[in-house]
Scaffold this active site. Structure first.
Site, PDB file in Angstrom:
ATOM      1  N   SER A   2      -5.520  -5.498  14.412  1.00  0.00           N
ATOM      2  CA  SER A   2      -5.448  -6.782  15.494  1.00  0.00           C
ATOM      3  C   SER A   2      -4.595  -7.570  14.729  1.00  0.00           C
ATOM      4  O   SER A   2      -3.117  -8.280  15.634  1.00  0.00           O
ATOM      5  CB  SER A   2      -6.469  -7.115  16.523  1.00  0.00           C
ATOM      6  OG  SER A   2      -6.835  -5.858  17.356  1.00  0.00           O
TER       7      SER A   2
ATOM      8  N   ASP B  53      -1.455  -5.122  21.717  1.00  0.00           N
ATOM      9  CA  ASP B  53      -1.013  -5.224  20.321  1.00  0.00           C
ATOM     10  C   ASP B  53      -0.876  -3.974  20.051  1.00  0.00           C
ATOM     11  O   ASP B  53      -0.844  -3.531  18.657  1.00  0.00           O
ATOM     12  CB  ASP B  53      -1.886  -6.526  19.891  1.00  0.00           C
ATOM     13  CG  ASP B  53      -3.437  -6.036  20.036  1.00  0.00           C
ATOM     14  OD1 ASP B  53      -3.829  -5.752  21.096  1.00  0.00           O
ATOM     15  OD2 ASP B  53      -4.003  -6.724  19.514  1.00  0.00           O
TER      16      ASP B  53
END
Ligand code: ZN
Length: 550
Positions: free
Chosen positions: A93, A328
């Site tokens: 992330s 993401d």
């Protein structure tokens, strides 16, 4: 596939070299979505929304769970995004969000900072000068342009994704540094959780960041009622010591929904005549996917979608706002259908997949608080809250053995099996993800297959900002810049790990506390345009700090 994409791609090398000495402004050799169309379609505001770790099957599942009617984000679907990081096919992330925020791919754990290695196909190698260098985020560039800014998450606010837009570090785990930078980065609205990490008693530097927030003039709120009642244009809201609950488990008196937080932030930020940038993260879609808990995934995808609706409704009325929603990276390898449906997949009614999930009244995490300390009521709890009455001995044992805080890892697979939801991993996955964009004229969209870094470039274009210029203004190598002025530079620990860069020239002493935007010269205190970042080797300061030494 690669051949098809490269037809449209353009080399920007010459331009990049002319604009910047060391900082590479085009990291990808073959990258470059055509943003020229976007450039002619400038807007005042961008709302960037990230459902962390949302694989497309999760989205499909959430839609079926909701009766099959379209999700708010469905009408915005326009392309695919490649999510890989600078040196890995599957992103963490921190670099994945940094790519959206800064326009650069980076390394696992890196928060808005260039990597040491960029070796994925098509990436330019990193120069010695650029290694571990902080780079400006779209939020910071928006702030320099006078826009109001905000970040919202359901995780703690110093978690990777919100940190990616508001702080800089080579480690997403450096919560003390990240949260201090966030506090001094003058973001107008910060909503989420994690007051535990702001409390001086829990910090190495002993700094009570909540007092700092209050002293800086924020309205610090901890309940949904106080959030709604706030009349301030600077709000810092933390509604839980660590992360917020999943939507399905949430107590509405104690914690606001993602949609509520998004609505309030838009109300506050849209008062700024220069426009605004807002990042909204549905953080725990990812956490549920790590645990292979489909109920948590559905709960927080639907909560995220409600927040998208709030943003989209505003944008359609406002006509000067772009809304981007994109995860993401994928996570978990969730599939509708598992090994148990290999022979029957095309005969299974929808109910096979949805009915077992509909029986759940809480997520796998929410179940935990219903269990006794000695976990003697497993059967009752699973029957009452998950509708499961046929637990095997092995499943009961798994629930009994679950460590505090990880009950979803035990019960997620149990309900998945009954709903024939498949999972391939407890980690992230490397597939392309769906891009959702709303732009006022409906045409200046990112279409086709784009890079995650193209999202940052698109935001730059439509907001009329330059991330390269912002990096040059905000992150000057302090040692080189001050020494060029004949000053001495020393990094000192002023106690409790509070590092200060001390710059001396003649009778002048300039003190620059790391992670703050403060410069002190004798009695004089100056607020800088950005935060001072120490990357473990070098210190980077805003240009206005350098200008304080003649
Ligand atoms: Zn993520």
């Amino acid at each position: 596939m690669k051949g098809v994409i490269s037809l449209k791609r353009i080399f920007k090398t010459g331009v990049a070299l002319a604009l910047s000495l060391s900082l590479l402004s085009s990291q990808l050799i073959w990258a470059g979505v055509n943003t020229a169309e976007a450039a002619g379609k400038k807007v005042k505001n961008v709302i960037m929304m990230i459902p962390d770790g949302m694989s497309v099957d999760g989205t499909t599942l959430a839609r079926w769970y909701n009766g099959g009617q379209p999700l708010a984000m469905d009408e915005m679907a326009c392309g695919l995004v490649r999510t890989y990081s600078s040196d890995a096919a599957i992103a963490d992330s921190a670099p994945a969000g940094s790519a959206f925020a800064t326009g650069y791919k980076s390394h696992t754990g890196y928060v808005a900072t260039l990597p040491e290695v960029a070796n994925m196909p098509g990436l330019r190698p990193i120069t010695e000068e650029d290694k571990n260098r902080p780079v400006a985020t779209i939020l910071e560039a928006a702030k320099l342009a006078g826009k109001a800014t905000g970040v919202i998450s359901t995780s703690e606010t110093m978690h990777a994704t919100p940190a990616d837009f508001t702080a800089h570090s080579t480690s997403r785990k450096a919560y003390d540094d990240l949260s201090e930078q966030q506090v001094y980065n003058n973001v107008d609205v910060v909503l989420g959780a994690g007051w535990k990490f702001m409390d001086g008693n829990n910090r190495k530097d002993k700094t009570d960041l909540i007092s700092v927030i209050k002293n800086k003039g924020y309205d610090y709120v901890t309940t949904p009622a106080a959030l709604q009642a706030s009349k301030s244009n600077k709000i810092w809201g933390l509604f839980a010591p660590e992360a917020l609950a999943y939507e399905m488990d949430r107590d509405p008196a104690k914690e606001p929904s993602l949609a509520e937080m998004t609505g309030k932030a838009i109300n506050v930020l849209s008062q700024d005549k220069d426009g605004f940038f807002l990042m909204v993260e549905g953080s725990k879609v990812d956490w549920a996917a790590h645990a292979n808990d489909p109920v948590g995934v559905i709960s927080d995808i639907l909560a995220f979608d409600k927040a998208v609706k709030v943003a989209l409704d505003f944008a359609k009325k406002d006509k000067n706002t772009v809304v981007i929603a994109v995860t993401d990276h994928g996570n978990g390898g969730l599939t509708i259908g598992d090994a148990g449906t290999t022979k029957t997949y095309d005969e299974e009614p929808l109910a096979t997949f949805i009915n077992p999930l509909k029986k759940a009244k809480l997520t796998g995490e929410g179940i935990e608080s219903k269990l006794n300390a000695d976990r003697s009521n497993i059967k009752e709890v699973m029957a009452t809250y998950f509708g499961i009455t046929d637990l095997t001995e092995a499943e009961i044992a798994a629930i009994k053995a679950a460590k505090p805080g990880s009950m979803n890892y035990a019960v997620g697979p149990i309900i998945s099996k009954r709903a024939h939801i498949g999972w391939t991993t407890g980690g992230h996955t490397g597939e392309d993800v769906v891009l959702y964009v709303y732009a006022p004229n409906g045409v200046d969209r990112l279409t086709g297959v784009v890079e995650n870094t193209d999202i940052a470039k698109y935001m730059e274009e439509v907001l009329g900002l330059s991330l390269t210029d912002a990096t040059k203004k905000l992150f000057v190598d302090a040692n080189a810049a001050f020494k060029a002025k004949g000053a001495s530079v020393e990094l000192k620990d002023s106690g409790n790990n509070n590092m200060v860069l001390v710059v001396k020239k003649g009778a002048t002493t300039l003190e620059l506390p790391i992670n703050t935007n403060i410069a002190r010269m004798g009695d004089k205190k100056v607020e800088l345009s950005g935060v001072i970042v120490y990357n473990g080797g070098r210190t980077f300061v805003p240009q206005d700090a350098v200008s304080l030494i003649n």
